[in-house]
Design a protein around this motif. Structure first.
Motif, PDB file in Angstrom:
ATOM      1  N   LYS A 119      -8.071  30.528  -9.161  1.00 43.91           N
ATOM      2  CA  LYS A 119      -7.377  31.478  -8.164  1.00 43.91           C
ATOM      3  C   LYS A 119      -6.291  30.496  -7.305  1.00 43.91           C
ATOM      4  N   ALA A 178      -2.415  30.084  -7.140  1.00 41.68           N
ATOM      5  CA  ALA A 178      -1.412  29.978  -6.009  1.00 41.68           C
ATOM      6  C   ALA A 178      -0.540  28.778  -5.802  1.00 41.68           C
ATOM      7  N   ARG A 232       3.549  28.517  -5.671  1.00 42.32           N
ATOM      8  CA  ARG A 232       4.009  28.081  -4.865  1.00 42.32           C
ATOM      9  C   ARG A 232       5.193  27.052  -5.167  1.00 42.32           C
ATOM     10  N   TRP A 291      -2.069  38.413 -11.220  1.00 38.12           N
ATOM     11  CA  TRP A 291      -1.296  36.972 -11.331  1.00 38.12           C
ATOM     12  C   TRP A 291      -0.711  36.859 -12.513  1.00 38.12           C
TER      13      TRP A 291
END
Length: 97
Positions: A56, A60, A64, A86
């Motif tokens: 996870k 992320a 980004r 996701w």
């Protein structure tokens, strides 16, 4: 449980250090794509959700950076199947069944 994600670009892997152990996801970056190739969690950390937390946090970071994900690791693919929010990161045409 929160762990500090380290992008160890020299070793080409994301890392969590937990209780003196290193959990990692190995990757290959090529242009705007990242291929997650292998996830490894030490036996001492098994069953604590470290692998999922690492995936996870890595996803992320990938989001980004605006990278496109190619999930070659079965553990990452299973995480994506269980967490469809996701899947937007995954390269178009790759089916996560």
């Amino acid at each position: 449980m929160h762990h500090k994600l380290v992008d160890n670009s020299e070793a080409k892997r994301y890392e969590f250090e937990v209780e003196g152990h290193l959990a990692r996801i190995e990757y290959i970056k090529a242009q705007d794509r990242i291929y997650l190739t292998h996830t490894e969690v030490p036996d001492a950390l098994a069953g604590k959700g470290i692998g999922s937390a690492l995936v996870k946090a890595s996803l992320a970071d990938i989001k980004r950076q605006g990278l496109t994900l190619v999930p070659l690791c079965p553990f990452v693919a299973l995480f994506l199947k269980r967490n469809p929010e996701w899947k937007e990161l995954v390269l178009k045409g790759i089916n996560i069944a």
